[in-house]
Enzyme design. Structure first.
Site, PDB file in Angstrom:
ATOM      1  N   LEU A   1      43.971  43.949  38.805  1.00 11.63           N
ATOM      2  CA  LEU A   1      43.848  45.243  39.471  1.00 11.63           C
ATOM      3  C   LEU A   1      43.084  45.133  40.787  1.00 11.63           C
ATOM      4  O   LEU A   1      43.357  45.877  41.731  1.00 11.63           O
ATOM      5  CB  LEU A   1      43.164  46.253  38.553  1.00 11.63           C
ATOM      6  N   TYR A   2      42.143  44.223  40.866  1.00 13.82           N
ATOM      7  CA  TYR A   2      41.442  43.988  42.129  1.00 13.82           C
ATOM      8  C   TYR A   2      42.439  43.467  43.170  1.00 13.82           C
ATOM      9  O   TYR A   2      42.458  43.928  44.310  1.00 13.82           O
ATOM     10  CB  TYR A   2      40.311  42.985  41.922  1.00 13.82           C
TER      11      TYR A   2
END
Length: 414
Positions: free
Chosen positions: A322-323
């Site tokens: 997700l980063y």
């Protein structure tokens, strides 16, 4: 038949035989020609820099600065012509003289390119002095600045900064080579610089480095209690989602550094998805849009900038899906926004440094901050600081191809 074809091929091969001596001479001529042009630029800009360091040269050169108002209109035609005589003509005569001596001593025909190049400066300065033709002085034409400073050559916005931003920077006249070498392609002296994520490890390191460069820092943070009071730093609390409340403060900011972020590591819950995109992508984009609404003055395009920490995750895995996704989205939209040319937008492509978000980082935040500023004052628009050599190869390819795709298949606003 075969014999005839063989004879014809022999004739063709003889006619097409490459004269390697001629090729070598042409390449040598071209190489010396390019060198002479670079030498001319270095000598011309070095002389300009000396005019700001040597007092007796400064007396002549100051006539050049005194001839212009802030909108680059001339104070008077007489002052303008004097500035051409005491600076531009003197500079050009010295340049022609030195390059002629070099060409005679080295005895390479390609070096005469530099002499001819220098003669064009002398001709332009002479026309401006004897005929008062301001129109030939391209970097000093009056009026508002319509485009941002170029990183490849010196345009009006770039040179305007030398007159009215910091006279001890932006020395280059055509190509900013000398400024990139000296670190004078961007002056941070006296600039008001706002940093989000200021209470984080990198935010604090950047704050310290910017203060060393005589900048005034506005520390924008959601955790003001974590920051200690220090000279040259104003703490500005804010809440995620209330970016619009910062507009009045951003009006007086020269450079906005968007540095806040969140890392949920392996979490892939709906809450983690929302948090990653809200903090890493949407909040950053809202701040950019708000800041761009402050670029309204006739010289704002020359002085206002945005620096965005998009991370090495744009092109490399960060072991946090997700980063990576949120940062890549941010990076791609920034590439799209750069096409508008509202103000300079720099990307900070940073590798893993030890911080609260990444306790396993291998780089020091202090060293990362030093490298960021080192490259910024040399006008790097994509600032890559990492130990991963692949990023230096992959990112330029990714950025160029993405920029080209967006440029072809997206439309500018009417």
């Amino acid at each position: 038949m075969i014999k005839m074809l063989a004879e014809n091929w022999t004739v063709i091969e003889a006619n097409l035989q490459i004269n390697w001596l001629l090729v070598n001479n042409c390449l040598q001529f071209a190489a010396w020609g390019v060198f002479s042009l670079l030498l001319a630029e270095v000598l011309r800009d070095t002389y300009h820099a000396l005019c700001h360091k040597v007092s007796w040269l400064a007396k002549w050169h100051n006539k050049h600065h005194a001839a212009y108002r802030r909108d680059l209109s001339v104070v008077s035609l007489k002052m303008y012509q004097e500035s051409q005589l005491y600076h531009d003509i003197v500079e050009s005569v010295l340049l022609v003289f030195v390059l002629t001596i070099v060409a005679l001593l080295v005895n390479q025909w390609g070096l005469w390119f530099g002499v001819l190049y220098a003669c064009t400066f002398l001709y332009g300065a002479s026309v401006r002095y004897f005929q008062g033709k301001i129109e030939t002085d391209y970097n000093h034409l009056p009026g508002p600045l319509e485009i941002i400073p170029s990183s490849l050559w010196v345009n009006r916005a770039y040179h305007w900064r030398h007159h009215f931003d910091d006279v001890n920077a932006y020395y280059s006249g055509v190509f900013p080579l000398v400024d990139k070498i000296l670190g004078t392609a961007l002056s941070l002296k006296g600039k008001t610089i706002a940093i989000t994520g200021a209470s984080g490890t990198l935010g604090q390191a950047l704050t310290a480095e910017l203060i060393q460069h005589n900048a005034k820092v506005v520390a924008i943070t959601t955790n003001p209690d974590k920051l200690v009071t220090q000279t040259g730093v104003m703490v500005l609390p804010w809440e995620l989602g209330n970016e619009v409340q910062l507009r009045d403060r951003l009006e007086k900011v020269d450079i906005l550094i968007i540095n806040h972020g969140v890392n949920v590591y392996g979490d892939r819950t709906p809450q983690a998805i929302n948090s990653s995109y809200e903090v890493n992508t949407f909040s950053a984009l809202r701040l950019m849009d708000i800041f761009m609404t402050t670029v309204t003055g006739p010289q704002d395009k020359a002085t206002k900038e945005i620096w965005v920490n998009t991370s090495e995750a744009e092109v490399s895995p960060a072991l946090s899906p997700l980063y990576e996704l949120s940062k890549r989205t941010l990076g791609n939209i920034i590439t799209l926004k750069r096409l508008e040319g509202n103000c300079i937008i720099r990307k900070l492509i940073l590798g893993p440094f030890k911080s609260q978000l990444n306790p396993y980082g291998v780089m020091s935040a202090t060293q990362v901050a030093k490298f960021i500023v080192f490259l910024a004052v040399r006008d790097f628009r994509n600032i890559i600081v990492t130990i991963n050599p692949l990023t230096y190869l992959l990112f330029p390819f990714k950025e160029t191809s993405t920029w080209l795709y967006y440029r072809v298949f997206s439309k500018a606003k009417n």
